[in-house]
Structure formats: structure tokens, C-alpha cells
Design a protein around this motif. Structure first.
Motif, mmCIF file in Angstrom:
data_model
loop_
_atom_site.group_PDB
_atom_site.id
_atom_site.type_symbol
_atom_site.label_atom_id
_atom_site.label_comp_id
_atom_site.label_asym_id
_atom_site.label_seq_id
_atom_site.Cartn_x
_atom_site.Cartn_y
_atom_site.Cartn_z
ATOM 1 N N UNK A 290 0.835 -1.195 0.000
ATOM 2 C CA UNK A 290 0.000 0.000 0.000
ATOM 3 C C UNK A 290 0.870 1.245 0.000
ATOM 4 N N UNK A 291 0.410 2.312 -0.654
ATOM 5 C CA UNK A 291 1.152 3.573 -0.675
ATOM 6 C C UNK A 291 1.422 4.019 0.757
ATOM 7 N N UNK A 292 2.658 4.433 1.019
ATOM 8 C CA UNK A 292 3.037 4.874 2.358
ATOM 9 C C UNK A 292 4.153 5.897 2.271
ATOM 10 N N UNK A 293 4.066 6.913 3.117
ATOM 11 C CA UNK A 293 5.167 7.843 3.360
ATOM 12 C C UNK A 293 5.247 7.950 4.875
ATOM 13 N N UNK A 294 6.158 7.202 5.461
ATOM 14 C CA UNK A 294 6.255 7.085 6.912
ATOM 15 C C UNK A 294 7.468 7.843 7.436
ATOM 16 N N UNK A 295 7.222 8.741 8.367
ATOM 17 C CA UNK A 295 8.307 9.444 9.059
ATOM 18 C C UNK A 295 8.712 8.573 10.238
ATOM 19 N N UNK A 296 9.680 7.706 10.027
ATOM 20 C CA UNK A 296 10.068 6.719 11.027
ATOM 21 C C UNK A 296 10.826 7.391 12.161
ATOM 22 N N UNK A 297 11.878 8.111 11.831
ATOM 23 C CA UNK A 297 12.630 8.902 12.810
ATOM 24 C C UNK A 297 12.653 10.333 12.276
ATOM 25 N N UNK B 54 16.179 15.915 15.698
ATOM 26 C CA UNK B 54 17.134 16.992 15.395
ATOM 27 C C UNK B 54 18.399 16.493 14.694
ATOM 28 N N UNK B 55 18.635 15.175 14.700
ATOM 29 C CA UNK B 55 19.833 14.621 14.072
ATOM 30 C C UNK B 55 19.638 14.259 12.609
ATOM 31 N N UNK B 56 18.525 13.589 12.343
ATOM 32 C CA UNK B 56 18.242 13.169 10.974
ATOM 33 C C UNK B 56 16.769 12.876 10.810
ATOM 34 N N UNK B 57 16.365 12.802 9.554
ATOM 35 C CA UNK B 57 15.026 12.353 9.208
ATOM 36 C C UNK B 57 15.193 11.050 8.433
ATOM 37 N N UNK B 58 14.495 10.011 8.894
ATOM 38 C CA UNK B 58 14.538 8.680 8.279
ATOM 39 C C UNK B 58 13.122 8.348 7.846
ATOM 40 N N UNK B 59 12.923 8.246 6.534
ATOM 41 C CA UNK B 59 11.583 8.014 5.996
ATOM 42 C C UNK B 59 11.536 6.712 5.205
ATOM 43 N N UNK B 60 10.377 6.076 5.266
ATOM 44 C CA UNK B 60 10.117 4.868 4.490
ATOM 45 C C UNK B 60 8.968 5.184 3.543
ATOM 46 N N UNK B 61 9.146 4.869 2.257
ATOM 47 C CA UNK B 61 8.131 5.195 1.254
ATOM 48 C C UNK B 61 7.840 3.992 0.377
ATOM 49 N N UNK B 62 6.557 3.827 0.057
ATOM 50 C CA UNK B 62 6.112 2.775 -0.854
ATOM 51 C C UNK B 62 5.171 3.422 -1.862
ATOM 52 N N UNK B 63 5.458 3.204 -3.157
ATOM 53 C CA UNK B 63 4.631 3.762 -4.218
ATOM 54 C C UNK B 63 4.310 2.682 -5.242
ATOM 55 N N UNK B 64 3.053 2.651 -5.660
ATOM 56 C CA UNK B 64 2.643 1.780 -6.757
ATOM 57 C C UNK B 64 2.750 2.559 -8.062
ATOM 58 N N UNK B 65 2.449 1.906 -9.163
ATOM 59 C CA UNK B 65 2.612 2.519 -10.480
ATOM 60 C C UNK B 65 1.906 3.876 -10.540
ATOM 61 N N UNK B 66 2.616 4.870 -11.083
ATOM 62 C CA UNK B 66 2.144 6.240 -11.292
ATOM 63 C C UNK B 66 1.957 7.029 -9.999
ATOM 64 N N UNK B 67 2.465 6.532 -8.882
ATOM 65 C CA UNK B 67 2.443 7.280 -7.623
ATOM 66 C C UNK B 67 3.831 7.856 -7.371
ATOM 67 N N UNK C 236 5.987 -2.738 -11.076
ATOM 68 C CA UNK C 236 6.393 -3.280 -9.777
ATOM 69 C C UNK C 236 6.343 -2.196 -8.699
ATOM 70 N N UNK C 237 5.959 -2.580 -7.493
ATOM 71 C CA UNK C 237 5.933 -1.651 -6.359
ATOM 72 C C UNK C 237 7.332 -1.103 -6.099
ATOM 73 N N UNK C 238 7.417 0.200 -5.830
ATOM 74 C CA UNK C 238 8.673 0.885 -5.501
ATOM 75 C C UNK C 238 8.722 1.103 -3.997
ATOM 76 N N UNK C 239 9.827 0.724 -3.382
ATOM 77 C CA UNK C 239 10.033 0.950 -1.950
ATOM 78 C C UNK C 239 11.358 1.680 -1.757
ATOM 79 N N UNK C 240 11.317 2.765 -0.977
ATOM 80 C CA UNK C 240 12.490 3.600 -0.747
ATOM 81 C C UNK C 240 12.732 3.802 0.744
#
Length: 104
Positions: free
Chosen positions: A13-20, A23-36, A90-94
Motif C-alpha cells: 500500500x502507498x506509504x510515506x512514513x516518518x520513522x525517525x 534533530x539529528x536526521x530524518x529517516x523516511x520509508x516510502x512505498x509507491x505503486x505505479x504512477x504514484x 512493480x511496487x517501488x520501496x524507498x
């Protein structure tokens, strides 16, 4: 317990998650399907983008769109115009790390 534990989604499923997001860093997890993807924007920090699965289609500044497959890590400088998309079936995960953490 000394360590902090974080979880990320594991589905397609499409996701843009702000995991951390501290003040030190931003760690994000993202999942996109076709054309997202993300709206076109300028990077507000140094961006380290890892393609975990799928193929990333990305346009930076005025370059043509380049494609990067899983296992690729991109380092993108601050103030770069970014156009992040999944143009493939194919699903894209970053995993995206912003360091240092943006102040704005």
C-alpha cells in the motif's frame, strides 16, 4: 532497554512514513505503486535515497528522468529540484535519510 525500536510497513500500500524525525536526521520509508510518487519539490537537506525494491524514476533539476533499480543508493544535494515517481508496474520501496535534519 537501551535501544529504541521502530517499525515500518511491509505491504504494497502507498506509504510515506516518518520513522525517525528528530534533530539529528530524518529517516523516511516510502512505498509507491505505479504512477504514484511525491509532489515536485526542492530538497531541504542532503538526501540519501535507497531503492529497496522496484525501480525509481527520478528527475533532478532540469535533467531528464533517470531510472534506478533496487540496491541503488543516491546522494542528492540540498536545494535540488526533485521529481520522484514510480513509472513501472512493480511496487517501488524507498528508504530516505535526510542529514543533517532540516531545520525548516
Amino acid at each position: 532497554m537501551i535501544e529504541q525500536v521502530y517499525k515500518i510497513s511491509t505491504g504494497n500500500e502507498k506509504a510515506v512514513e516518518k520513522v525517525i524525525y528528530d534533530e539529528n536526521l530524518h529517516y523516511l520509508h516510502m512505498v509507491f505503486n505505479k504512477d504514484e510518487g511525491l509532489p515536485e519539490h526542492f530538497s531541504n537537506s542532503n538526501v540519501y535515497m535507497t531503492v529497496v525494491r522496484g525501480t525509481l524514476s527520478i528527475g533532478l533539476n532540469d535533467q531528464e528522468i533517470h531510472k534506478y533499480s533496487n540496491g541503488t543508493l543516491l546522494k542528492i544535494p540540498v536545494n535540488t529540484k526533485m521529481n520522484v515517481k514510480n513509472l513501472n508496474d512493480e511496487t517501488l520501496e524507498l528508504i530516505v535519510v535526510k542529514a543533517p535534519a532540516p531545520t525548516k
